[in-house]
Design an enzyme around this catalytic site. Sequence first.
Site, PDB file in Angstrom:
ATOM      1  N   HIS A 199     -11.182 -47.607 -19.276  1.00 17.49           N
ATOM      2  CA  HIS A 199     -11.975 -46.522 -18.708  1.00 17.49           C
ATOM      3  C   HIS A 199     -11.268 -45.709 -17.627  1.00 17.49           C
ATOM      4  CE1 HIS A 199     -12.826 -49.605 -15.614  1.00 17.49           C
ATOM      5  NE2 HIS A 199     -13.043 -48.583 -14.802  1.00 17.49           N
TER       6      HIS A 199
HETATM    7  C1  UD1 Z   1     -16.176 -45.367 -11.585  1.00 17.38           C
HETATM    8  C2  UD1 Z   1     -15.222 -45.674 -10.447  1.00 17.38           C
HETATM    9  C3  UD1 Z   1     -14.172 -46.662 -10.908  1.00 17.38           C
HETATM   10  C4  UD1 Z   1     -14.798 -47.894 -11.529  1.00 17.38           C
HETATM   11  C5  UD1 Z   1     -15.791 -47.491 -12.603  1.00 17.38           C
HETATM   12  C6  UD1 Z   1     -16.513 -48.716 -13.062  1.00 17.38           C
HETATM   13  C7  UD1 Z   1     -14.789 -43.855  -8.868  1.00 17.38           C
HETATM   14  C8  UD1 Z   1     -13.813 -42.829  -8.429  1.00 17.38           C
HETATM   15  N1  UD1 Z   1     -14.523 -44.471 -10.012  1.00 17.38           N
HETATM   16  O1  UD1 Z   1     -15.450 -44.731 -12.618  1.00 17.38           O
HETATM   17  O2  UD1 Z   1     -13.408 -47.069  -9.790  1.00 17.38           O
HETATM   18  O3  UD1 Z   1     -13.784 -48.664 -12.099  1.00 17.38           O
HETATM   19  O4  UD1 Z   1     -16.748 -46.582 -12.056  1.00 17.38           O
HETATM   20  O5  UD1 Z   1     -17.132 -48.580 -14.273  1.00 17.38           O
HETATM   21  O6  UD1 Z   1     -15.756 -44.097  -8.184  1.00 17.38           O
HETATM   22  N2  UD1 Z   1     -21.224 -41.762 -17.224  1.00 17.38           N
HETATM   23  C9  UD1 Z   1     -22.335 -41.886 -18.024  1.00 17.38           C
HETATM   24  N3  UD1 Z   1     -23.311 -42.763 -17.658  1.00 17.38           N
HETATM   25  C10 UD1 Z   1     -23.242 -43.504 -16.518  1.00 17.38           C
HETATM   26  C11 UD1 Z   1     -22.116 -43.355 -15.709  1.00 17.38           C
HETATM   27  C12 UD1 Z   1     -21.117 -42.495 -16.067  1.00 17.38           C
HETATM   28  O7  UD1 Z   1     -22.436 -41.236 -19.065  1.00 17.38           O
HETATM   29  O8  UD1 Z   1     -24.172 -44.289 -16.241  1.00 17.38           O
HETATM   30  C13 UD1 Z   1     -20.126 -40.863 -17.663  1.00 17.38           C
HETATM   31  C14 UD1 Z   1     -20.275 -39.441 -17.135  1.00 17.38           C
HETATM   32  O9  UD1 Z   1     -19.812 -38.578 -18.124  1.00 17.38           O
HETATM   33  C15 UD1 Z   1     -19.310 -39.430 -15.960  1.00 17.38           C
HETATM   34  C16 UD1 Z   1     -18.221 -40.390 -16.410  1.00 17.38           C
HETATM   35  O10 UD1 Z   1     -18.897 -41.373 -17.171  1.00 17.38           O
HETATM   36  O11 UD1 Z   1     -18.819 -38.150 -15.693  1.00 17.38           O
HETATM   37  C17 UD1 Z   1     -17.468 -41.040 -15.269  1.00 17.38           C
HETATM   38  O12 UD1 Z   1     -18.348 -41.673 -14.352  1.00 17.38           O
HETATM   39  P1  UD1 Z   1     -17.912 -41.874 -12.812  1.00 17.38           P
HETATM   40  O13 UD1 Z   1     -18.891 -42.717 -12.126  1.00 17.38           O
HETATM   41  O14 UD1 Z   1     -17.582 -40.564 -12.198  1.00 17.38           O
HETATM   42  O15 UD1 Z   1     -16.548 -42.619 -12.939  1.00 17.38           O
HETATM   43  P2  UD1 Z   1     -16.155 -43.917 -13.734  1.00 17.38           P
HETATM   44  O16 UD1 Z   1     -15.117 -43.562 -14.715  1.00 17.38           O
HETATM   45  O17 UD1 Z   1     -17.379 -44.589 -14.226  1.00 17.38           O
HETATM   46  N1  UDP Z   2     -18.559 -55.383 -17.446  1.00 17.99           N
HETATM   47  C1  UDP Z   2     -19.732 -55.646 -18.172  1.00 17.99           C
HETATM   48  N2  UDP Z   2     -19.903 -55.004 -19.370  1.00 17.99           N
HETATM   49  C2  UDP Z   2     -18.965 -54.149 -19.894  1.00 17.99           C
HETATM   50  C3  UDP Z   2     -17.782 -53.921 -19.138  1.00 17.99           C
HETATM   51  C4  UDP Z   2     -17.626 -54.553 -17.925  1.00 17.99           C
HETATM   52  O1  UDP Z   2     -20.584 -56.420 -17.743  1.00 17.99           O
HETATM   53  O2  UDP Z   2     -19.198 -53.603 -20.995  1.00 17.99           O
HETATM   54  C5  UDP Z   2     -18.380 -56.071 -16.150  1.00 17.99           C
HETATM   55  C6  UDP Z   2     -17.161 -56.962 -16.091  1.00 17.99           C
HETATM   56  O3  UDP Z   2     -17.467 -58.256 -16.557  1.00 17.99           O
HETATM   57  C7  UDP Z   2     -16.810 -56.932 -14.618  1.00 17.99           C
HETATM   58  C8  UDP Z   2     -17.209 -55.534 -14.184  1.00 17.99           C
HETATM   59  O4  UDP Z   2     -18.133 -55.079 -15.180  1.00 17.99           O
HETATM   60  O5  UDP Z   2     -17.597 -57.869 -13.903  1.00 17.99           O
HETATM   61  C9  UDP Z   2     -16.003 -54.641 -14.158  1.00 17.99           C
HETATM   62  O6  UDP Z   2     -16.415 -53.341 -14.036  1.00 17.99           O
HETATM   63  P1  UDP Z   2     -15.563 -52.100 -14.545  1.00 17.99           P
HETATM   64  O7  UDP Z   2     -14.549 -52.524 -15.520  1.00 17.99           O
HETATM   65  O8  UDP Z   2     -16.544 -51.068 -14.948  1.00 17.99           O
HETATM   66  O9  UDP Z   2     -14.920 -51.557 -13.193  1.00 17.99           O
HETATM   67  P2  UDP Z   2     -13.643 -51.985 -12.330  1.00 17.99           P
HETATM   68  O10 UDP Z   2     -13.707 -53.441 -12.086  1.00 17.99           O
HETATM   69  O11 UDP Z   2     -12.439 -51.529 -13.069  1.00 17.99           O
HETATM   70  O12 UDP Z   2     -13.800 -51.181 -11.089  1.00 17.99           O
END
Ligand code: UD1
Ligand code: UDP
Length: 358
Positions: A203
């Site tokens: 991601h």
């Molecule tokens: C964010 C965090 C990242 C973390 C990740 C965990 C920042 C800068 N990044 O990244 O560190 O690893 O969360 O998962 O804070 N979206 C949906 N539904 C949701 C959430 C997001 O559709 O419930 C889509 C939207 O199109 C959005 C994109 O995902 O624009 C990115 O979401 P965002 O929270 O900005 O960043 P992540 O890539 O999720």
């Molecule tokens: N996770 C989950 N379901 C998923 C992907 C991740 O429950 O489909 C959990 C995973 O086990 C871990 C946390 O989400 O505990 C990690 O989050 P993510 O990879 O979104 O973010 P990051 O750790 O890179 O910030």
Amino acid sequence: MKVVSIVGARPQFIKAAAVSRALRQNHTEILVHTGQHYDLRMSQIFFSEMDIPEPDINLGVGSGQPGWQIGEMLIRLEEALQNYHPDWILVYGDTNSTLAGALAARAAQIPLAHVEAGLRSFNRQMPEERNRVLTDHCSDLLFCPTQNAVNLLAHEGITRGVHLIGDTMYDAVQQFSEVAQQRSTILNDLHLKSKNFVLATIHRPYNTDVPTSLANILAALRALDESVIFPVHPRTRKKIEELGNGLAYLSDNVRMVEPVGYLDMLALEQNARLIVTDSGGIQKEAFFFAVPCVTVRSETEWLETIQSGWNMLVQPIAAEIRQAVKHFSPVGQPPSIFGDGQAAERCVEILEASADRT
Ligand code: UD1
Ligand code: UDP
């Protein structure tokens, strides 16, 4: 003691679960959700499965450009905080919600504590690295998961308020891996045999938002001669769709599924032969479960997982990923460096002791 905990993104719900439970035994917690993640499978499912109390307030910020997102969180946090007079604001990890929470605490002159302090990837291109550094440098209490994190803070001149407590994600794994074994049906549902499949999650923008990188990763998964389970983050799904023929990069061995809940994820992780990921949390969970991990990144903030031989870094190049997945085979057992599963209790004890002094 009254604590406002600020969460917003998937990994923060998991990091906060154990702390919230420990905190509420003798203290008042007000849980603020920024709304950064909002899909059922990115947010609510974790509250239900992990018994995290419903947020007292959801700021509903949602997705957007980083400056807008952080700014909007800050505006809404500032307003919300006027209703509470906490002894501490507690933030977790390294997302935009973390930084907004830290800035809001400073603006309101409320003492700030950071869980998962001291992590560094030394790649300032990543928003997470900037969020961590800024949050650490304005925190009063810094809760480190490892000794390495304590040392890294010392290199930046931060020694006051630093505590080695262990990793709250390890606490969560200790609390929930057996529950997952009992309750999760995902192995049956997906017809998977233990140690007979690869689990993949991707991601990070540098993998998803560069079309050649994303296509390379998908091509590598497709070329494997074993099953791959790929729970797809919404960001990644959008980018695969934008590739146009994105799905053509996949074949029958790759199962793209919706993001899974925590219990299903733990079941998948424990039973995977190997994990391919760019997630921070999943690198650690692979290590906790002694599952080999191939991380599609140039560097990692979880250096110990690499040094111990259980995690390796690869570039988003199809042949490199394929070779790593085929041949990476760590030996022995990962060392115990993330604490004893009691990080949350330690965190609360220190907040308590320090609140008396503020
Ligand atoms: C964010 C965090 C990242 C973390 C990740 C965990 C920042 C800068 N990044 O990244 O560190 O690893 O969360 O998962 O804070 N979206 C949906 N539904 C949701 C959430 C997001 O559709 O419930 C889509 C939207 O199109 C959005 C994109 O995902 O624009 C990115 O979401 P965002 O929270 O900005 O960043 P992540 O890539 O999720
Ligand atoms: N996770 C989950 N379901 C998923 C992907 C991740 O429950 O489909 C959990 C995973 O086990 C871990 C946390 O989400 O505990 C990690 O989050 P993510 O990879 O979104 O973010 P990051 O750790 O890179 O910030």
